[in-house]
Design a protein around this motif. Structure first.
Motif, short mmCIF file in Angstrom:
data_model
loop_
_atom_site.label_atom_id
_atom_site.label_comp_id
_atom_site.label_asym_id
_atom_site.label_seq_id
_atom_site.Cartn_x
_atom_site.Cartn_y
_atom_site.Cartn_z
N ARG A 425 -40.35 66.83 12.01
CA ARG A 425 -41.17 67.15 10.35
C ARG A 425 -42.10 65.86 10.44
O ARG A 425 -43.23 65.94 10.42
N ALA A 426 -41.94 64.46 10.33
CA ALA A 426 -42.31 63.26 11.20
C ALA A 426 -43.55 63.58 12.06
O ALA A 426 -44.64 63.51 11.65
N LEU A 427 -42.54 64.65 13.06
CA LEU A 427 -44.09 64.38 14.14
C LEU A 427 -44.71 65.01 13.84
O LEU A 427 -46.10 65.06 14.04
N ASP A 428 -45.11 66.41 12.58
CA ASP A 428 -45.76 67.62 12.53
C ASP A 428 -47.24 66.57 11.97
O ASP A 428 -48.07 66.66 11.91
N LEU A 429 -46.11 65.56 11.15
CA LEU A 429 -47.62 64.58 10.43
C LEU A 429 -47.87 63.53 10.71
O LEU A 429 -49.74 63.09 10.44
N LEU A 430 -47.94 63.28 11.90
CA LEU A 430 -48.63 62.03 12.79
C LEU A 430 -48.89 62.85 14.05
O LEU A 430 -49.13 63.99 14.29
N PRO A 431 -50.20 62.42 13.95
CA PRO A 431 -51.40 63.06 14.83
C PRO A 431 -51.26 62.34 16.59
O PRO A 431 -50.15 61.62 16.40
N ALA A 432 -51.06 62.87 17.15
CA ALA A 432 -51.21 63.66 18.59
C ALA A 432 -51.54 62.14 18.98
O ALA A 432 -50.96 61.82 20.32
N HIS A 433 -52.61 61.60 19.13
CA HIS A 433 -53.34 60.61 19.21
C HIS A 433 -52.69 59.43 19.37
O HIS A 433 -52.83 57.79 19.45
N ASP A 434 -51.86 58.89 17.63
CA ASP A 434 -50.93 58.12 17.55
C ASP A 434 -50.50 57.20 18.48
O ASP A 434 -49.83 58.14 19.27
N PRO A 435 -50.62 55.76 18.74
CA PRO A 435 -49.62 55.52 19.94
C PRO A 435 -48.54 55.59 19.37
O PRO A 435 -47.43 55.55 20.37
N GLU A 436 -47.67 55.67 18.17
CA GLU A 436 -46.49 55.79 18.31
C GLU A 436 -45.81 57.08 18.50
O GLU A 436 -44.71 57.80 18.26
N TYR A 437 -46.70 58.40 18.84
CA TYR A 437 -46.52 59.16 19.06
C TYR A 437 -45.07 59.62 20.54
O TYR A 437 -43.80 60.11 19.80
N GLY A 438 -45.61 59.17 20.87
CA GLY A 438 -44.66 58.93 22.02
C GLY A 438 -43.27 58.87 21.80
O GLY A 438 -42.22 59.24 22.42
N ARG A 439 -43.10 57.59 20.84
CA ARG A 439 -42.22 56.86 20.55
C ARG A 439 -40.56 58.39 20.06
O ARG A 439 -39.54 58.56 20.09
N LEU A 440 -41.95 58.38 18.88
CA LEU A 440 -41.50 59.18 17.89
C LEU A 440 -40.94 60.80 18.72
O LEU A 440 -39.58 61.00 18.09
N VAL A 441 -41.70 61.00 19.72
CA VAL A 441 -41.78 62.44 20.04
C VAL A 441 -39.64 62.30 21.18
O VAL A 441 -38.84 63.21 20.91
N ALA A 442 -39.83 61.28 21.94
CA ALA A 442 -38.73 60.83 22.29
C ALA A 442 -37.63 60.47 21.07
O ALA A 442 -36.61 61.06 21.22
N GLU A 443 -37.51 60.04 20.27
CA GLU A 443 -37.03 59.91 19.24
C GLU A 443 -35.90 61.17 18.59
O GLU A 443 -34.81 61.03 18.15
N THR A 444 -36.94 61.78 18.24
CA THR A 444 -36.88 63.53 18.25
C THR A 444 -36.17 64.34 19.28
O THR A 444 -34.87 64.81 18.45
N VAL A 445 -36.02 64.24 19.86
CA VAL A 445 -35.77 65.28 20.86
C VAL A 445 -34.26 64.32 21.44
O VAL A 445 -33.65 64.81 21.49
N ASP A 446 -34.07 63.01 21.20
CA ASP A 446 -32.54 62.55 21.36
C ASP A 446 -31.89 62.79 19.66
O ASP A 446 -30.73 63.22 20.40
N LEU A 447 -32.60 63.33 19.30
CA LEU A 447 -31.41 63.59 18.27
C LEU A 447 -31.88 64.97 18.10
O LEU A 447 -29.71 65.55 17.84
N LEU A 448 -32.46 65.83 18.80
CA LEU A 448 -31.71 67.16 19.47
C LEU A 448 -30.76 67.54 20.32
O LEU A 448 -30.18 68.56 19.27
N ASN A 449 -30.86 66.17 20.77
CA ASN A 449 -30.11 66.13 22.11
C ASN A 449 -28.41 66.46 21.46
O ASN A 449 -27.49 66.80 22.34
N ARG A 450 -28.59 64.98 20.39
CA ARG A 450 -27.23 64.90 20.10
C ARG A 450 -26.79 65.65 19.36
O ARG A 450 -25.89 66.06 18.76
N ALA A 451 -27.93 66.37 18.41
CA ALA A 451 -27.37 67.23 17.38
C ALA A 451 -27.15 69.27 18.87
O ALA A 451 -26.98 70.49 17.98
N THR A 452 -27.41 68.71 19.80
CA THR A 452 -26.86 69.59 20.84
C THR A 452 -27.73 70.84 20.73
O THR A 452 -27.93 72.34 21.21
N ARG A 453 -28.68 70.57 20.22
CA ARG A 453 -30.19 71.39 20.14
C ARG A 453 -31.30 70.82 21.64
O ARG A 453 -32.27 71.51 21.68
N TYR A 454 -30.36 71.51 22.84
CA TYR A 454 -30.91 71.65 23.76
C TYR A 454 -32.27 72.13 24.64
O TYR A 454 -33.27 71.30 24.78
#
Ligand code: ATP
Ligand code: MG
Length: 945
Positions: A425-454
Motif C-alpha cells: 500500500r505504501a508503494l501504491d502511494l509513492l510516485p514511481a520517480h521517487d528516489p526511495e521507490y526502488g528501496r521500498l520495492v525491495a522492502e516489499t519484495v523481501d516481506l512478500l518472500n518472507r510470507a512465501t508469496r513468491y
C-alpha cells in the motif's frame, strides 16, 4: 474499568463495555424467538459450569442478533458461576497483534497470564508460542479455579495473531473448564478468518448459525417495543425488515421518530404504509433532521476508530471538548452514539457504516486522513493508524507513506504477510520517480518472500525493474531471489545483472559480490570458486558494510568447513551469529544461524543444534516468516534423521512443499535425501519411488550441490536395492561428498561412498572416498566426530575389522545412533567373515537393537537376517511406535512429562535433566501434542486417569 463504575451510564449502552471480565447486565427488552439457539447456549454453559469445556461459534449476517445472543450467554454464564472474559476485535485494530485476545485475558481483573512478562518477552521470544502455551497454562489454571467463558466478539475483524492463537487455543478438549465463544459475520473478513472458522469446524466446535426471526418473534419484539398489542397495520410494515432484528428496531425507531405509531386502547397502529425515512432514505436524511452541530459530530465520529475519545473528536472539529457536550448528548439521546467507558462509539456498527456511506467518498477520505494525522500527533503508534491511512491517503502523501511503511516494519516482526500488504500500500502511494521507490520495492519484495508469496514478489519486482534507477534495480535484485524458492542459477544471475550496472554505489556492489560468492559456493567443486568469496570479503571490508562482511565471511566458512576445518568454522559461525543478533540483518542472520545449527549437528552436537532450530522456528513463527520456517524445517528434518529420529524427520520433511516447478533448490534436495533415508530405513517403497523420480529430474539440471545431493539420493537407493552397478554410476564422475556446503548428511554420503567403493572395487571411487577421509582428519586437533567417520571409512575400504570396531565404539557415545548401528553392522559382518562368530553376534545384536530403537525397521530386518545365518534368531517384535497417546512418547519426552506432572516448572526440568530450556519446551510441546492436550494443568487428570 468501564461503565460498571457508573450505573447512571449503564442504560445507554446495550454493549458490554471494555475488555476483560465483566458483569453483563440483562437488557430491558427480552430476547425473542431464539429458543433453539438459547438451548444450545444453555447446555454449553451448563457443561462448562460443571467443568466440561467447549467451543461455540455464533455466526450470521449483519444485524441478525449475534451480539444479542452473546450478551445472553454472558449473563447466563455469570448466573451459573462461570467467569466471563471478554475481548472484542475492531476494524481499525486489525494490525495490532493479539489485540482482542489480550483484551480478554490481560485486561481482565485479575488478569489471566502475566501481562508484564508477555510484554517483556516482546521481540526476543515467540509471542505465538507464549500465547499458545503460556496463555493456555494461565487459562488452564484460572479455569481450574473457576470455570471460564472466553468470549471474542466480531472475530471477522481480529488480527492474525489472535486468529492463529485461537486455532490452537480453542479446542474442544472437554476436560478443561473453558467455553470459547466467538461471534463472526458470515463471509466477512480476510482469508485467515475463514481458515480459522474452518479449523474450528473441523475440530468439532458447535456452530450456531443465526438466521432471520420468524414473523411471530418479530411481532413479539414489536410488542415489547410499543408495550401494546400490535395492529396488523404495524405488522405488515415490519415484514419489510426481513426478520432482521436490527432493521426491525430501526423501523420502529423511525416510525416513532416520525410520530407514526399511535396507541389506542392498548393497540399500536401504524399510520401510513411507507417505510420510515430512516430505512428508505438512509442515513443522509436522518442526519439532516438533526441539529447541524449534532449531525457534524456524528459524521466526524464515523471516520474515527471504532471507539474514540471526546478529545479526538474535539481535535477533529477544532473545538474544545466541553463545547461538544450538548451535541454529543443529543447524538446519544437519538441512539446514534453510546458511551463506552471513557470513550464513545456508535450505537450499532451498522449505523456507523451507514453514516460513513452517507458522505461523499472524497470527503470521507479526507476526514479519515485528517483523523489519522491528529491521532499521530496525539501520540498514536503508526500501527494504530495504518488501516485508516492505507484507506484514506492519496498518492504522494509523505506522512502517510512514512507511517504506513513504519507500521509495515513494526508488524513485520509479528506478521510478515500483513506487513507485506501494508508495504504494498505504501508503494501504491509513492510516485514511481521517487528516489526511495526502488528501496521500498525491495522492502516489499523481501516481506512478500518472507510470507512465501513468491509469485507476487516476482511480479512486483519484474514490473518495478523496468522503471527503476540503477540504485533501485540493485536493491531489488538483492532482495528478490530467495534461497527457499529460486534455484542457484537464478540467484547467481540476479547478482550478475546487478553487478553489470555501471552506477551502483559501493555498498550495493559489495552486498551483491558477497551474495554472488555465497551462491557460487553451491556451484563449486573442490573450492574453485573460493576466490570469488575472497574478493567479496575484501570489497566488504573496504566499504565496511556489515551485511556484506557477514555473508562473505559465511561463504568462506563454508569453504573451510568442506576442507575439513570444522572446529575453526564453528568458532567463526558462533561469532557471526553473535554479530547478527545485535544488528538488524534479517537475511544474513537467517543464513548464519541456519549454517551454525547445521555445523553443530555436523559435529554431533545435536542438542545444541536443536536449541538453535527451536529458537529459529519460534522466531519464524512469531514473525509469520514462512520462508524462514521452511529453511528451518529442512534443517530440522536433516538433524532429526542424523539423530535417529526417523519419524520426526519424515514429518518435518513432508511438511515442506515438493520441489519448485522452477527447478530444485538446495532445500528441495536436502528434503529429498532425508526422505530417501527415511524410505529406506522404514521400507516405504512408494515414498522411495517418488523421491528417486524427483532426484533423477533434479540431477539433469542442477548446480553442483543439487547434483551432488541428487547423486547421494540415487546412490543410496541403488545401494539398498543391491544394484552395485547403478550405485557406482551415481557416485562416479565428479561427485565429492565433502564439497560445499557440507551438512550432517554429508558424512552419510562419505560413508556410503566408501561402501560402494569397497564393494565395487572401483579405484576411482576408492581414491575419492580415501580423500574424503583425509579431509576429515586434516584439522588439528581433530574433531571427534570427523575422526570417527574417518576411521570408519578406512575400516570399510580396508575390510579392517579392528578399525570398524573402533569406529563403532567411538560412535557408541555419539549423538548419531544410526552411525553406531551401521558401524556395528559392518564390524559384525567383517568379524563373521574372518570367523570371529561370537564377536560378530555381539556387534550385530547391538546394531539390531539400535536400529530398532530408532524406528529403522528395514535395517533391523537386514541385520536380523545376518544374525540368522550365524544361528541367532532375533525378531522384530515391537510395533511401529504409535503417533499419539502415551506409547508415542519418546524416552526424553516421557521424562519431561513425568517431571512436569509432579509440578516441576520447565526450568526445574531443564536443570534436573541437564537440558536447555528450549529443548524442554520442545519436548513438552511435542508430548502435549501427542497426548492431545494443550496445557500442563490438563496433565494431572490424564496421569491420574
Ligand atoms: N432475538 C432478539 N430479540 C429482540 N431483539 C433482538 C434480538 N436479536 C437482536 N436484537 C436486537 O437487534 C439489534 C441488532 O442485533 P445485534 O447487535 O445482536 O446484531 P449482530 O448480529 O451482532 O450485528 P453485527 O453483525 O452488526 O454485529 C440489537 O439492537 C439487538 O438488541
Ligand atoms: Mg454484533
Amino acid at each position: 474499568m468501564g461503565s460498571a463504575d457508573n450505573p447512571a451510564k449503564m442504560n445507554l449502552s446495550s454493549r458490554v463495555p471494555s475488555g476483560g471480565n465483566v458483569v453483563p447486565q440483562r437488557l430491558t427488552a427480552p430476547i425473542r424467538g431464539r429458543a433453539a439457539e438459547l438451548q444450545v447456549i444453555g447446555s454449553l454453559v451448563a457443561a462448562v459450569a460443571e467443568g466440561r469445556g467447549g467451543v461455540l461459534v455464533i455466526e450470521g449476517p449483519a444485524g441478525i442478533g449475534k451480539t444479542r445472543l452473546r450478551t445472553e450467554l454472558m449473563a447466563l454464564a455469570t448466573e451459573c458461576g462461570v467467569r466471563t472474559l471478554f475481548g472484542e476485535a475492531f476494524e481499525y485494530q486489525r494490525t495490532v497483534p493479539f489485540f482482542s485476545l489480550f483484551m480478554a485475558t490481560l485486561q481482565a481483573d485479575p488478569p489471566v497470564a502475566d501481562a508484564e512478562s508477555l510484554r517483556r518477552l516482546g521481540a526476543s521470544t515467540d509471542p505465538t508460542y507464549w500465547v499458545v502455551h503460556d496463555l493456555a497454562d494461565a487459562i488452564g489454571s484460572a479455569a481450574a479455579h473457576t470455570p471460564l467463558a472466553i468470549v471474542l466478539e466480531d472475530i471477522h475483524w481480529a488480527d492474525n495473531g489472535t486468529l492463529l492463537a485461537l486455532r490452537s487455543l480453542a479446542t474442544t478438549a472437554p476436560e478443561v473448564a473453558v467455553l470459547w465463544v466467538v461471534t463472526a459475520r458470515t463471509g466477512a473478513g480476510a482469508p485467515a478468518v475463514h481458515e480459522t472458522l474452518a479449523t474450528l469446524e473441523r475440530t468439532n466446535a458447535t456452530f450456531v448459525r443465526v438466521g432471520a426471526m420468524t414473523p411471530d418473534s418479530v411481532a413479539e419484539m414489536v410488542a415489547d417495543a410499543v408495550r401494546a398489542h400490535v395492529d396488523e397495520s404495524l405488522l405488515s410494515l415490519t415484514v419489510k425488515a426481513h426478520g432482521n432484528p436490527f432493521l426491525v428496531s430501526e423501523l420502529l425507531g423511525g416510525l416513532t421518530e416520525e410520530g407514526r405509531i399511535e396507541v389506542n386502547a392498548g393497540r399500536a397502529v401504524a399510520i401510513g404504509t411507507d417505510l420510515p425515512r430512516r430505512l428508505s432514505a438512509g442515513m443522509q436524511q436522518r442526519l439532516d433532521l438533526l441539529a447541524e452541530d449534532v449531525a457534524e459530530v456524528v459524521r466526524v465520529a464515523s471516520v474515527l476508530p471504532d471507539r474514540f475519545s471526546a478529545a479526538l473528536l474535539a481535535a477533529m472539529l477544532e473545538r474544545s471538548p466541553t463545547s461538544l457536550l450538548s451535541a454529543v448528548a443529543e447524538a446519544v439521546r437519538v441512539g446514534l452514539l453510546v458511551e463506552d467507558g471513557a470513550k464513545l462509539r456508535f450505537g450499532h456498527d451498522l449505523l456507523r457504516e451507514a453514516t460513513r456511506l452517507s458522505m461523499p467518498q472524497s470527503l470521507r477520505r479526507a476526514m479519515e486522513r485528517q483523523s489519522a494525522s491528529i491521532m499521530l500527533h496525539l501520540g498514536a503508534a503508526p500501527v494504530e493508524v495504518a488501516t485508516q491511512l492505507a484507506r484514506s491517503a492519496e498518492p504522494g502523501d509523505r506522512e502517510a507513506i512514512r507511517a504506513v511503511r513504519q507500521a509495515a516494519q513494526s508488524i513485520s516482526r509479528s506478521d510478515a504477510s500483513a506487513a507485506a500488504d501494508l508495504s504494498k500500500r505504501a508503494l501504491d502511494l509513492l510516485p514511481a520517480h521517487d528516489p526511495e521507490y526502488g528501496r521500498l520495492v525491495a522492502e516489499t519484495v523481501d516481506l512478500l518472500n518472507r510470507a512465501t508469496r513468491y509469485a507476487e514478489s516476482e511480479e512486483l519486482a519484474v514490473a518495478a525493474l523496468s522503471a527503476a534507477s540503477s540504485e533501485g534495480e540493485a536493491e531489488i535484485r538483492l532482495r528478490l531471489p530467495s534461497f527457499t524458492w529460486h534455484n542457484t542459477q537464478r540467484r547467481i544471475e540476479e547478482s550478475r545483472q546487478a553487478l553489470e550496472l555501471t552506477d551502483i554505489n559501493d555498498v550495493a556492489r559489495a552486498r551483491h559480490l558477497a551474495l554472488l560468492a555465497f551462491n557460487m559456493m553451491f556451484d563449486d567443486n573442490d573450492g574453485q570458486n573460493r576466490h570469488v568469496a575472497e574478493k567479496a570479503a575484501v570489497a566488504a571490508v573496504a566499504v565496511d558494510d556489515l551485511e556484506a562482511k557477514v555473508i562473505a565471511k559465511l561463504t568462506l566458512v563454508c569453504f573451510d568447513c568442506a576442507d575439513g576445518y570444522v572446529t575453526r568454522s564453528l568458532a567463526t559461525l558462533e561469532e557471526l551469529s553473535g554479530l547478527c543478533r545485535t544488528d538488524d540483518l534479517a537475511a544474513a542472520s537467517l543464513l548464519v544461524t541456519n549454517y551454525y545449527a547445521n555445523a553443530l549437528a555436523l559435529v554431533g552436537r545435536i542438542e545444541d543444534a536443536d536449541e538453535q532450530i527451536t529458537a529459529g522456528v519460534a522466531r519464524a513463527r512469531r514473525e509469520g516468516d514462512t520462508m524462514a520456517l521452511d529453511a528451518w524445517t529442512v534443517i530440522q528434518a536433516a538433524v532429526d534423521l542424523a539423530a535417529g529420529r526417523v519419524s520426526s524427520a519424515r514429518a518435518a520433511a513432508e511438511s515442506l512443499p515438493p520441489p519448485k516447478p522452477t527447478g530444485a533448490t538446495e532445500i528441495d534436495m536436502v528434503r529429498m535425501v532425508v526422505l530417501v533415508g527415511v524410505a529406506i530405513a522404514t521400507d516405504d517403497r512408494t515414498l522411495l519411488q517418488h523421491m528417486v523420480a524427483d532426484a533423477n529430474t533434479a540431477y539433469l539440471s542442477g548446480t553442483a550441490m543439487v547434483r551432488r545431493l541428487a547423486a547421494h539420493a540415487l546412490t543410496l537407493a541403488a545401494w539398498y536395492r543391491e544394484d552395485l552397478h547403478d550405485a557406482v554410476r551415481w557416485f562416479g564422475g565428479d561427485i565429492d561428498p565433502l564439497s560445499t556446503a557440507i551438512m550432517p548428511l554429508s558424512l552419510n554420503h562419505v560413508i556410503l561412498a566408501a561402501r560402494v567403493a569397497s564393494a565395487a572395487g572401483d579405484a576411482g571411487c576408492h581414491a575419492r572416498a580415501l580423500r574424503a577421509a583425509e579431509k576429515l582428519q586434516r584439522e588439528q586437533p581433530a574433531n571427534p566426530m570427523f575422526t570417527a567417520v574417518a576411521i570408519y571409512v578406512r575400516g570399510i575400504l580396508e575390510h579392517d575389522a579392528q578399525a570398524l570396531m573402533a569406529a563403532a565404539d567411538l560412535f557408541a557415545s555419539s549423538a548419531r545412533p544410526l552411525f553406531y548401528a551401521a558401524a556395528a553392522e559392518d564390524a559384525g559382518a567383517e568379524l563373521a567373515r574372518i570367523g570371529r562368530t561370537e564377536d560378530a553376534v555381539a556387534y550385530l545384536t547391538e546394531a539390531f537393537d539400535t536400529y530398532l530403537d530408532h524406528e529403522a525397521t528395514a535395517h533391523a530386518r537386514r541385520v536380523g537376517r545376518e544374525l540368522r545365518q550365524l544361528g541367532v534368531e532375533r525378531r522384530i517384535v515391537s510395533q511401529p511406535r504409535a503417533k499419539t497417546g502415551w506409547d508415542s512418547l519418546t524416552v526424553a519426552e516421557l521424562k519431561v512429562v513425568n517431571l512436569i506432572a509432579r509440578g516441576a516448572t520447565n526450568r526445574d526440568v531443564a536443570e534436573s535433566l541437564h537440558l536447555s530450556l528450549h529443548t524442554v519446551k520442545t519436548h513438552a510441546h511435542n508430548a502435549f501434542t501427542k497426548l492431545g492436550i494443550n496445557s500442563r494443568t490438563q496433565l494431572g487428570p490424564l496421569m491420574r486417569g
